[in-house]
Motif scaffolding. Structure first.
Motif, mmCIF file in Angstrom:
data_model
loop_
_atom_site.group_PDB
_atom_site.id
_atom_site.type_symbol
_atom_site.label_atom_id
_atom_site.label_comp_id
_atom_site.label_asym_id
_atom_site.label_seq_id
_atom_site.Cartn_x
_atom_site.Cartn_y
_atom_site.Cartn_z
ATOM 1 N N ARG A 116 -17.105 46.953 80.863
ATOM 2 C CA ARG A 116 -16.942 47.769 79.660
ATOM 3 C C ARG A 116 -16.142 47.076 78.562
ATOM 4 N NH1 ARG A 116 -16.037 53.708 82.603
ATOM 5 N NH2 ARG A 116 -18.264 54.245 82.664
ATOM 6 N N SER A 117 -15.482 45.958 78.900
ATOM 7 C CA SER A 117 -14.719 45.236 77.874
ATOM 8 C C SER A 117 -15.648 44.542 76.893
ATOM 9 C CB SER A 117 -13.775 44.224 78.529
ATOM 10 O OG SER A 117 -12.731 44.874 79.214
ATOM 11 N N ASP A 171 -23.707 51.632 81.450
ATOM 12 C CA ASP A 171 -22.457 52.368 81.353
ATOM 13 C C ASP A 171 -22.605 53.764 81.954
ATOM 14 O OD1 ASP A 171 -19.672 52.238 80.194
ATOM 15 O OD2 ASP A 171 -20.401 54.088 79.282
ATOM 16 N N LYS A 172 -23.759 54.405 81.727
ATOM 17 C CA LYS A 172 -24.023 55.700 82.349
ATOM 18 C C LYS A 172 -24.095 55.563 83.870
ATOM 19 C CE LYS A 172 -26.600 57.823 78.525
ATOM 20 N NZ LYS A 172 -27.902 58.417 78.120
ATOM 21 N N GLN A 173 -24.720 54.476 84.317
ATOM 22 C CA GLN A 173 -24.836 54.246 85.768
ATOM 23 C C GLN A 173 -23.460 54.074 86.402
ATOM 24 O OE1 GLN A 173 -27.907 51.507 87.379
ATOM 25 N NE2 GLN A 173 -26.216 50.348 88.255
ATOM 26 N N ILE A 174 -22.576 53.384 85.694
ATOM 27 C CA ILE A 174 -21.215 53.179 86.213
ATOM 28 C C ILE A 174 -20.486 54.518 86.329
ATOM 29 C CG2 ILE A 174 -18.962 52.171 85.687
ATOM 30 C CD1 ILE A 174 -20.494 49.867 84.294
ATOM 31 N N THR A 175 -20.567 55.335 85.275
ATOM 32 C CA THR A 175 -19.901 56.637 85.294
ATOM 33 C C THR A 175 -20.411 57.505 86.430
ATOM 34 O OG1 THR A 175 -19.614 56.560 82.894
ATOM 35 C CG2 THR A 175 -19.435 58.711 83.938
ATOM 36 N N GLN A 176 -21.720 57.522 86.613
ATOM 37 C CA GLN A 176 -22.306 58.332 87.683
ATOM 38 C C GLN A 176 -21.869 57.829 89.051
ATOM 39 O OE1 GLN A 176 -26.512 59.306 87.308
ATOM 40 N NE2 GLN A 176 -26.785 58.910 89.490
ATOM 41 N N TYR A 177 -21.812 56.506 89.201
ATOM 42 C CA TYR A 177 -21.418 55.924 90.490
ATOM 43 C C TYR A 177 -19.975 56.283 90.840
ATOM 44 C CZ TYR A 177 -20.273 52.378 93.983
ATOM 45 O OH TYR A 177 -19.847 51.738 95.115
ATOM 46 N N ASN A 224 -25.424 65.217 79.484
ATOM 47 C CA ASN A 224 -24.362 65.243 78.477
ATOM 48 C C ASN A 224 -23.011 64.838 79.044
ATOM 49 O OD1 ASN A 224 -24.038 67.455 80.053
ATOM 50 N ND2 ASN A 224 -23.517 68.872 78.381
ATOM 51 N N GLU A 225 -22.840 64.876 80.377
ATOM 52 C CA GLU A 225 -21.561 64.511 80.983
ATOM 53 C C GLU A 225 -21.481 63.033 81.293
ATOM 54 O OE1 GLU A 225 -20.023 66.880 84.107
ATOM 55 O OE2 GLU A 225 -21.008 68.697 83.438
ATOM 56 N N THR A 226 -22.596 62.319 81.218
ATOM 57 C CA THR A 226 -22.570 60.881 81.492
ATOM 58 C C THR A 226 -22.612 60.064 80.223
ATOM 59 O OG1 THR A 226 -24.979 60.831 81.699
ATOM 60 C CG2 THR A 226 -23.710 61.197 83.710
ATOM 61 N N ASP A 227 -22.617 60.714 79.065
ATOM 62 C CA ASP A 227 -22.703 59.979 77.816
ATOM 63 C C ASP A 227 -21.446 59.168 77.547
ATOM 64 O OD1 ASP A 227 -25.217 60.798 77.306
ATOM 65 O OD2 ASP A 227 -24.671 62.480 76.007
ATOM 66 N N THR A 228 -20.299 59.733 77.859
ATOM 67 C CA THR A 228 -19.041 59.043 77.595
ATOM 68 C C THR A 228 -18.173 59.089 78.828
ATOM 69 O OG1 THR A 228 -18.000 61.047 76.756
ATOM 70 C CG2 THR A 228 -19.095 59.624 75.140
ATOM 71 N N GLY A 286 -14.917 58.972 78.573
ATOM 72 C CA GLY A 286 -13.670 59.634 78.243
ATOM 73 C C GLY A 286 -12.543 58.632 78.111
ATOM 74 N N THR A 287 -11.390 59.114 77.641
ATOM 75 C CA THR A 287 -10.245 58.231 77.452
ATOM 76 C C THR A 287 -9.742 57.700 78.787
ATOM 77 O OG1 THR A 287 -9.624 59.484 75.473
ATOM 78 C CG2 THR A 287 -7.955 58.041 76.449
ATOM 79 N N ILE A 288 -9.572 58.581 79.770
ATOM 80 C CA ILE A 288 -9.195 58.175 81.124
ATOM 81 C C ILE A 288 -10.415 58.395 82.015
ATOM 82 C CG2 ILE A 288 -7.683 58.608 83.087
ATOM 83 C CD1 ILE A 288 -6.250 57.391 80.717
ATOM 84 N N TRP A 289 -10.844 57.321 82.672
ATOM 85 C CA TRP A 289 -12.086 57.393 83.433
ATOM 86 C C TRP A 289 -11.959 58.216 84.702
ATOM 87 C CZ3 TRP A 289 -12.534 51.388 82.910
ATOM 88 C CH2 TRP A 289 -12.838 51.081 81.583
ATOM 89 N N MET A 290 -10.748 58.299 85.257
ATOM 90 C CA MET A 290 -10.514 59.145 86.425
ATOM 91 C C MET A 290 -9.134 59.758 86.289
ATOM 92 S SD MET A 290 -10.960 58.366 90.482
ATOM 93 C CE MET A 290 -12.730 58.500 90.325
#
Length: 649
Positions: free
Chosen positions: A342-343, A422-428, A466-470, A472-476
């Motif tokens: 993501r960097s 990036d969506k795949q990472i968030t979902q994972y 809509n929940e995988t679009d971003t 967020g500021t803190i990922w977890m």
């Protein structure tokens, strides 16, 4: 022809002759596993060479550059390698024809019915370790000629003359042979054509006796040992030759740091381990740690170090960074590939996993067929693949059991697909958190051939679009970094008066229990006049302590058992039972020392008061001159710690 040594080998598992050639390959690529005075070998080129008088190399000679021994990626496609090896072989073969009666087969004779027309040649450079004094030993070039038909490999040492051409150092030629005696009986031999002229430099060429004993025994063992490693070869992704040079330079630069090491850890391990890791990674950058280390004060202003806490999120990205490095990064380990991905699209990563952490806390095992370490490495590699990296694995040459690193340099997708990954990472990440709660046991292994099943999915756990679009500021939000102040919980930080009270309570408990039967020690002395008390289980001891004491001990790693073991002057804890230590039984060999030496030895350690002299109803079981502790304040000696420095090469 001089036989150096022969080892009988019995092959009941059909390992030979393939196992023999595998053993030869180990000796070719990783000679340091047998000869500790070498740090490795760089395979410069290899390919087939002709047996006959024809001058040029055969068309199949393609100079296969070393992928596993230190040639590294940069040496895999050197132009002109085939021609160079062919030219070298022509020069060398011409030197072998003179005096051929003394040379080992298959170098002479060349002909013969049914003989193949080619040999396989391997050009390698032996890389010596650094020496404690004096200039480093020069590298040694060697040409190994393998004859698969006859089961031999001949090692030809090369010397460069003033004209830049190589000549064979004939006095140090040796050959390894495999011979089948009958059925499952084989023998591995080492021969030298000129044993009387053998020159040992103590590094690349030890004495012939070493070849006939140490090396031969290892080759025989490796030949029938069918135990493939679950890890890659050491330093398989870089040039061993360059690594060796940089490592020796850094080791020389930082060796003085061992003498003034300000941390409590072993300087010889940590300094040289960090030097080895730095050698592997060397490029400029900045270091971030949650806690400032004392060693930081020893670096100059050109070293950029920061004390900071990294929370996986949008505020901790490094868009201008080429490499993101996680060296024993604990709870950040699985996040390193995510932060790198993501960097920026060009950001690469290196991670050296040590402690086992998932995205949300401690890693939970799910594959009983693997070791915990292998399973965790596969998980971290899987994270890298999900983040869109081609993940490579290598083994570092460091004094640690956790020495496998994972590297992501290239992406599996074009820059236009960054948002999709990036969506795949968030979902994972969210699925990992869900799986942790329901103990999902599917797809957690990292398959190096097929990664498509690596994403753990639970029915109904996929997030809405809509929940995988971003992210967020803190990922977890529940992520917990290490605390800035390290909590020491090994009972060492407990107040002295509290520890003394627990020790006295437990000792009185043991002394007031049913006394042991009288007996004699190994010297026939009656030992029933000194009360050693009874032994009790840890559970029985704990039952006699008040709740507040137990609660305080439970907050420490190890609890009651750790406190008792820390007070080894008073207690001995064996197989879950607590005993009062009887110092008359300790180290019987002390009795064999002269009386003067025993007295001096005891006095040298009298830096603490004897607990038994003060608290035991019968006093100390030893006389003052034999007790390692002081019987009264007048016997106390100033602490003098003499540390024996290990010899570092």
């Amino acid at each position: 022809m001089g036989p150096v040594g022969t080892a009988a080998v019995r092959d009941g598992g059909a390992a030979l002759p393939h196992g023999f050639w595998a053993a030869v390959r180990v000796w070719l690529e990783k000679p340091q596993v047998a000869n500790r005075r070498l740090c490795g070998a760089a395979i410069e080129a290899e390919g087939t060479v002709p047996l006959g008088e024809a001058g040029e190399a055969s068309p199949s000679l393609a100079a296969v550059w070393a992928g596993g021994s230190g040639g590294g990626q940069e040496g895999r496609a050197a132009s002109g390698g085939a021609a160079e090896l062919g030219r070298l072989w022509t020069e060398v073969r011409g030197q072998l024809t003179t005096g051929h009666g003394h040379l080992p087969a298959p170098l002479t004779p060349w002909g013969g019915p049914g003989r193949r027309s080619e040999l396989r040649a391997v050009l390698r450079t032996l890389l010596p370790r650094g020496r404690p004094v004096g200039p480093p030993a020069p590298p040694t070039k060697e040409l190994a000629v393998q004859d698969f038909y006859n089961g031999t490999v001949t090692f030809l040492p090369l010397e460069e003359n003033s004209e830049g051409k190589y000549q064979i150092k004939k006095c140090n030629i040796y050959q390894i042979q495999l011979t089948q005696i009958k059925d499952e009986e084989w023998c591995v031999s080492i021969v030298a054509p000129f044993p009387e002229d053998w020159f040992s430099d103590g590094i690349a060429y030890p004495k012939l006796a070493w070849l006939g004993n140490e090396l031969l025994s290892k080759l025989a063992k490796w030949s029938v040992e069918q135990k493939p490693s679950e890890f890659k070869s050491t330093l398989s992704l870089i040039s061993v030759a360059k690594y060796s040079k940089v490592y020796q330079d850094l080791k020389e630069k930082y060796k003085e740091m061992v003498k003034v090491w300000p941390e409590v850890t072993d300087p010889e391990k940590f300094v040289y381990e960090d030097v080895a890791i730095a050698t592997y990674l060397l490029h400029s950058g900045r270091g971030i740690d949650v806690r400032r280390r004392k060693i930081w004060d020893m670096y100059g202003p050109e070293t950029h170090l920061e004390e900071s806490t990294i929370m996986p999120g949008d505020s901790h990205l490094f868009p201008d960074t080429d490499w993101l490095i996680g060296n024993h990064s604990d709870e950040l380990t699985p996040w390193i590939p995510v932060i790198a991905a993501r960097s920026s699209y060009l950001c690469c990563y290196f991670v050296l996993p040590c402690c086992f952490f998932d995205f949300h806390g401690k890693y939970s095992r799910r594959q009983s067929k693997k070791t915990q370490y292998r399973e965790y490495l596969d998980f971290v590699a899987q994270v890298g693949f999900v983040c869109g990296f081609h993940v490579e694995e290598d083994c570092l040459r460091i004094p640690s059991t956790k020495r496998v690193c994972l590297i992501g340099k290239n992406r599996t997708y074009p820059p236009t697909e960054c948002a999709l990954f990036d969506k795949q990472i968030t979902q994972y990440i969210n699925n990992r958190q869900t799986c942790a709660g329901v103990m999902c046991d599917r797809g957690v292994g990292f398959n190096h051939k097929d990664h498509s099943d690596g994403v753990c999915k639970e029915a109904g756990s996929e997030l809405p679009e809509n929940e995988t679009d971003t992210a967020g500021t803190i990922w977890m939000p529940g992520f917990q970094p290490r605390e800035k102040v390290e909590q020491i919980r090994n009972c060492a930080s407990l107040p002295r008066d509290f520890v003394d009270d627990v020790v006295l309570s437990v000792a009185n408990l043991l002394l007031n229990a049913t006394p042991q039967k009288s007996g004699s020690n190994m010297h026939g002395e009656n030992m029933n006049t000194w009360n050693q008390g009874e032994s009790l289980s840890l559970k029985e001891v704990a039952e006699h302590l008040n709740k507040e004491t137990l609660k305080r001990l439970k907050s420490e790693y190890g609890g009651l058992q750790t406190l008792l073991k820390n007070n080894h002057q008073v207690f001995e804890v064996l197989n879950g039972r607590v005993h009062i230590r009887d110092w008359r039984k300790e180290k019987p060999s002390r009795k064999t020392k002269p009386e003067v030496k025993r007295r001096l030895s005891a006095e040298a350690f009298k830096t603490r008061l004897c607990w038994f002299f003060i608290h035991h109803p019968d006093g100390c079981s030893l006389p003052s001159e034999s007790c390692p502790y002081a019987h009264g304040t007048e016997e106390l000696r100033q602490s003098q710690i003499i540390k024996k420095k290990k010899h570092i090469q």
